[in-house]
Design a protein around this motif. Structure first.
Motif, PDB file in Angstrom:
ATOM      1  N   THR A  46      -2.211 -15.004  25.922  1.00  0.00           N
ATOM      2  CA  THR A  46      -3.315 -15.409  25.831  1.00  0.00           C
ATOM      3  C   THR A  46      -4.211 -14.181  25.915  1.00  0.00           C
ATOM      4  O   THR A  46      -3.645 -13.184  26.852  1.00  0.00           O
ATOM      5  CB  THR A  46      -3.761 -16.634  26.920  1.00  0.00           C
ATOM      6  OG1 THR A  46      -3.646 -15.824  28.195  1.00  0.00           O
ATOM      7  CG2 THR A  46      -2.946 -17.613  26.843  1.00  0.00           C
ATOM      8  N   LEU A  47      -5.300 -14.050  25.406  1.00  0.00           N
ATOM      9  CA  LEU A  47      -6.288 -13.052  25.689  1.00  0.00           C
ATOM     10  C   LEU A  47      -6.724 -13.132  27.124  1.00  0.00           C
ATOM     11  O   LEU A  47      -6.696 -14.028  27.494  1.00  0.00           O
ATOM     12  CB  LEU A  47      -7.311 -12.821  24.659  1.00  0.00           C
ATOM     13  CG  LEU A  47      -7.292 -12.583  23.445  1.00  0.00           C
ATOM     14  CD1 LEU A  47      -8.825 -12.248  22.846  1.00  0.00           C
ATOM     15  CD2 LEU A  47      -6.880 -11.090  23.110  1.00  0.00           C
ATOM     16  N   ILE A  48      -7.081 -11.711  27.646  1.00  0.00           N
ATOM     17  CA  ILE A  48      -7.685 -11.903  28.803  1.00  0.00           C
ATOM     18  C   ILE A  48      -9.063 -12.029  28.663  1.00  0.00           C
ATOM     19  O   ILE A  48      -9.750 -11.232  27.791  1.00  0.00           O
ATOM     20  CB  ILE A  48      -7.564 -10.451  29.584  1.00  0.00           C
ATOM     21  CG1 ILE A  48      -5.837 -10.292  29.962  1.00  0.00           C
ATOM     22  CG2 ILE A  48      -8.194 -10.382  30.933  1.00  0.00           C
ATOM     23  CD1 ILE A  48      -5.694  -8.916  30.304  1.00  0.00           C
ATOM     24  N   SER A  57     -16.344 -21.148  18.898  1.00  0.00           N
ATOM     25  CA  SER A  57     -15.178 -20.257  18.366  1.00  0.00           C
ATOM     26  C   SER A  57     -15.118 -18.870  18.540  1.00  0.00           C
ATOM     27  O   SER A  57     -15.996 -18.129  18.419  1.00  0.00           O
ATOM     28  CB  SER A  57     -14.685 -20.443  17.046  1.00  0.00           C
ATOM     29  OG  SER A  57     -13.498 -19.876  17.048  1.00  0.00           O
ATOM     30  N   ASN A  58     -14.143 -18.280  19.359  1.00  0.00           N
ATOM     31  CA  ASN A  58     -14.190 -16.856  19.472  1.00  0.00           C
ATOM     32  C   ASN A  58     -12.855 -16.387  18.624  1.00  0.00           C
ATOM     33  O   ASN A  58     -11.564 -16.363  19.234  1.00  0.00           O
ATOM     34  CB  ASN A  58     -13.825 -16.285  21.127  1.00  0.00           C
ATOM     35  CG  ASN A  58     -13.531 -14.928  21.022  1.00  0.00           C
ATOM     36  OD1 ASN A  58     -13.844 -14.120  20.339  1.00  0.00           O
ATOM     37  ND2 ASN A  58     -13.374 -14.470  22.259  1.00  0.00           N
ATOM     38  N   PRO A  59     -12.692 -16.232  17.444  1.00  0.00           N
ATOM     39  CA  PRO A  59     -11.637 -16.380  16.761  1.00  0.00           C
ATOM     40  C   PRO A  59     -11.185 -14.749  16.631  1.00  0.00           C
ATOM     41  O   PRO A  59     -11.950 -13.779  17.121  1.00  0.00           O
ATOM     42  CB  PRO A  59     -11.882 -16.808  15.235  1.00  0.00           C
ATOM     43  CG  PRO A  59     -13.246 -16.355  14.910  1.00  0.00           C
ATOM     44  CD  PRO A  59     -13.911 -16.501  16.522  1.00  0.00           C
ATOM     45  N   PRO A  60      -9.808 -14.696  15.953  1.00  0.00           N
ATOM     46  CA  PRO A  60      -9.560 -13.024  15.805  1.00  0.00           C
ATOM     47  C   PRO A  60     -10.767 -12.266  14.973  1.00  0.00           C
ATOM     48  O   PRO A  60     -10.935 -12.746  14.005  1.00  0.00           O
ATOM     49  CB  PRO A  60      -8.148 -13.077  15.023  1.00  0.00           C
ATOM     50  CG  PRO A  60      -7.564 -14.526  15.470  1.00  0.00           C
ATOM     51  CD  PRO A  60      -8.743 -15.311  15.496  1.00  0.00           C
ATOM     52  N   TYR A  61     -10.998 -11.254  15.230  1.00  0.00           N
ATOM     53  CA  TYR A  61     -12.001 -10.557  14.594  1.00  0.00           C
ATOM     54  C   TYR A  61     -11.959  -8.919  14.419  1.00  0.00           C
ATOM     55  O   TYR A  61     -12.591  -8.369  13.937  1.00  0.00           O
ATOM     56  CB  TYR A  61     -13.336 -10.970  14.858  1.00  0.00           C
ATOM     57  CG  TYR A  61     -13.844 -10.724  16.146  1.00  0.00           C
ATOM     58  CD1 TYR A  61     -14.078  -9.314  16.691  1.00  0.00           C
ATOM     59  CD2 TYR A  61     -14.177 -11.910  16.940  1.00  0.00           C
ATOM     60  CE1 TYR A  61     -14.381  -9.060  18.037  1.00  0.00           C
ATOM     61  CE2 TYR A  61     -14.621 -11.628  18.208  1.00  0.00           C
ATOM     62  CZ  TYR A  61     -14.825  -9.993  18.882  1.00  0.00           C
ATOM     63  OH  TYR A  61     -15.146  -9.947  20.105  1.00  0.00           O
ATOM     64  N   VAL A  62     -10.854  -8.403  15.029  1.00  0.00           N
ATOM     65  CA  VAL A  62     -10.840  -7.020  14.864  1.00  0.00           C
ATOM     66  C   VAL A  62     -10.039  -6.544  13.826  1.00  0.00           C
ATOM     67  O   VAL A  62      -9.039  -7.168  13.503  1.00  0.00           O
ATOM     68  CB  VAL A  62      -9.911  -6.439  16.361  1.00  0.00           C
ATOM     69  CG1 VAL A  62     -10.264  -5.028  16.387  1.00  0.00           C
ATOM     70  CG2 VAL A  62     -10.731  -6.944  17.431  1.00  0.00           C
ATOM     71  N   ARG A  63     -10.783  -5.771  12.982  1.00  0.00           N
ATOM     72  CA  ARG A  63      -9.899  -5.300  11.692  1.00  0.00           C
ATOM     73  C   ARG A  63      -9.124  -4.325  11.826  1.00  0.00           C
ATOM     74  O   ARG A  63      -9.149  -3.443  12.699  1.00  0.00           O
ATOM     75  CB  ARG A  63     -11.087  -4.798  10.568  1.00  0.00           C
ATOM     76  CG  ARG A  63     -11.938  -5.531  10.141  1.00  0.00           C
ATOM     77  CD  ARG A  63     -13.104  -5.084   9.263  1.00  0.00           C
ATOM     78  NE  ARG A  63     -14.025  -4.414  10.144  1.00  0.00           N
ATOM     79  CZ  ARG A  63     -15.249  -3.831   9.839  1.00  0.00           C
ATOM     80  NH1 ARG A  63     -15.426  -3.906   8.429  1.00  0.00           N
ATOM     81  NH2 ARG A  63     -15.957  -3.310  10.407  1.00  0.00           N
ATOM     82  N   LEU A  94      -1.940 -11.629  17.686  1.00  0.00           N
ATOM     83  CA  LEU A  94      -2.325 -13.032  16.820  1.00  0.00           C
ATOM     84  C   LEU A  94      -3.780 -13.371  17.304  1.00  0.00           C
ATOM     85  O   LEU A  94      -4.364 -14.107  16.295  1.00  0.00           O
ATOM     86  CB  LEU A  94      -1.415 -14.136  17.384  1.00  0.00           C
ATOM     87  CG  LEU A  94      -1.484 -15.509  16.942  1.00  0.00           C
ATOM     88  CD1 LEU A  94      -1.087 -15.590  15.329  1.00  0.00           C
ATOM     89  CD2 LEU A  94      -0.713 -16.465  17.407  1.00  0.00           C
ATOM     90  N   ALA A  95      -4.241 -13.170  18.359  1.00  0.00           N
ATOM     91  CA  ALA A  95      -5.646 -13.472  19.021  1.00  0.00           C
ATOM     92  C   ALA A  95      -6.456 -12.448  18.523  1.00  0.00           C
ATOM     93  O   ALA A  95      -7.901 -12.655  18.795  1.00  0.00           O
ATOM     94  CB  ALA A  95      -5.417 -13.691  20.491  1.00  0.00           C
ATOM     95  N   LEU A  96      -6.168 -11.363  18.198  1.00  0.00           N
ATOM     96  CA  LEU A  96      -7.188 -10.250  18.070  1.00  0.00           C
ATOM     97  C   LEU A  96      -7.399  -9.630  16.335  1.00  0.00           C
ATOM     98  O   LEU A  96      -8.607  -9.574  16.179  1.00  0.00           O
ATOM     99  CB  LEU A  96      -6.459  -9.036  18.767  1.00  0.00           C
ATOM    100  CG  LEU A  96      -6.560  -8.831  20.081  1.00  0.00           C
ATOM    101  CD1 LEU A  96      -5.822  -7.542  20.599  1.00  0.00           C
ATOM    102  CD2 LEU A  96      -8.085  -8.659  20.606  1.00  0.00           C
TER     103      LEU A  96
HETATM  104  N1  GLN Z   1     -13.561  -8.633  22.048  1.00  0.00           N
HETATM  105  C1  GLN Z   1     -12.031  -8.415  22.088  1.00  0.00           C
HETATM  106  C2  GLN Z   1     -11.607  -7.122  22.236  1.00  0.00           C
HETATM  107  O1  GLN Z   1     -12.674  -6.094  21.983  1.00  0.00           O
HETATM  108  C3  GLN Z   1     -11.559  -9.315  20.630  1.00  0.00           C
HETATM  109  C4  GLN Z   1     -11.647 -10.448  20.721  1.00  0.00           C
HETATM  110  C5  GLN Z   1     -11.425 -11.148  19.719  1.00  0.00           C
HETATM  111  O2  GLN Z   1     -10.987 -10.631  18.706  1.00  0.00           O
HETATM  112  N2  GLN Z   1     -11.790 -12.485  19.395  1.00  0.00           N
HETATM  113  O3  GLN Z   1     -10.399  -6.777  22.361  1.00  0.00           O
END
Ligand code: GLN
Length: 288
Positions: A91-93, A192-198, A216-218
């Motif tokens: 899990t993400l922190i 939702s806070n989905p994965p969004y880092v390219r 997977l979460a990032l």
């Molecule tokens: N904000 C997070 C980060 O900077 C990313 C969270 C996400 O991808 N949903 O690591």
């Protein structure tokens, strides 16, 4: 070993990485959590010692901190919105920006609740469950569901719900695949806070995040950065009620693209908000 000598070792090994102040608080957090000795007790009894049994545990934590393994994963524990949460490498922190998203949802739902006494809310990609569980605590009349594709994350989220004394309907599913008709009555709020880092943004990330938190979460592909948002909007077409609210945490560089995406899909009252660091971080839309 005397704790004051152990503290010296921590400073020698870690000050160059974290800075003196941060090392002091990391040390106190660990001593309190592992041995139940508070900072005050330690100050009052400078001769306090740990036994040889206790020694390996704290030295292991020291070596993990040296390799920048996050303290939250070492303790398997963090706080979000003042509530306790277990976290694991699956899990993400939880981030403070996400607390701001929760506040926004809470404020909006309170205004909205004049229309619906028991709003139905779903959190997509719940991870540790921090968004869903905090909202369930803050909005005791809401009916909260939470979806995640990761079985391991859902196990953690379920433990967190129990620990925080809330009832959540957990569902193992991917929003990228066609959804079963689980919300036949319709939802009032989707968050939702989905994965969004390219992938191309990987090199800007801190090594402690990149090396330890679940990819997977990032991460999303460079040329498919809005994949989860598009899928969640499709999901909202099936399951969100008219005038229902949609909230997203977003990539700070994609605010304008997100506004365009919500417009294209006929959302109204679109609002982009910055986080505490001044970055475009969250967006809200109303289903028309
Ligand atoms: N904000 C997070 C980060 O900077 C990313 C969270 C996400 O991808 N949903 O690591």
């Amino acid at each position: 070993m005397l704790l004051k000598d152990l503290k010296k070792i921590f400073h020698n090994e870690l000050d160059a990485i974290y800075g003196e102040n941060e090392v002091r608080s990391l040390f106190f957090i660990l001593i309190e959590s592992y041995f139940g000795i508070s900072r005050l007790e330690l100050a009052l009894q400078p001769e306090l010692a740990i036994t040889t049994n206790e020694h390996p545990k704290i030295m292991e934590a020291l070596s993990q901190l040296k390799s920048q393994y996050p303290i939250q994963y070492i303790l398997k524990e963090t706080e979000f919105y003042g509530f306790p949460f277990k976290v694991t490498a699956n899990t993400l922190i939880p981030r403070p920006e996400t607390e701001e998203l929760v506040t926004w949802v809470y404020d909006s739902v309170k205004a909205f609740a004049t229309k619906t006494e028991h709003p139905k809310l779903v959190d997509i990609g719940t991870g540790s469950g921090c968004i869903a569980i905090s909202l369930a605590k803050l909005l005791p009349k809401a009916q909260v569901s939470a979806i995640d594709v990761s079985k391991a994350a859902l196990q953690v989220a379920k433990q967190n719900a129990k620990r925080n004394n809330v009832k959540i309907n957990f569902i193992e599913a991917s929003v990228l695949e066609p959804q079963p008709e689980v919300f036949s009555e319709g939802l009032d709020i989707i968050v939702s806070n989905p994965p969004y880092v390219r992938e191309l943004e990987k090199q800007e990330m801190k090594p402690n995040v990149l090396d330890n938190e679940p990819h997977l979460a990032l991460f999303v592909e460079n040329d498919n950065a809005l994949q989860f948002y598009t899928a969640i909007i499709d999901f909202s077409k099936l399951h969100l009620k008219e005038n229902g609210l949609l909230f997203f945490e977003i990539n700070e560089s994609l605010g304008q693209e997100m506004i365009a995406l919500l417009k294209e899909n006929d959302f109204t009252d679109i609002e982009l908000r910055k986080d505490m660091f001044g970055k475009d971080r969250m967006i809200k839309g109303v289903k028309s």
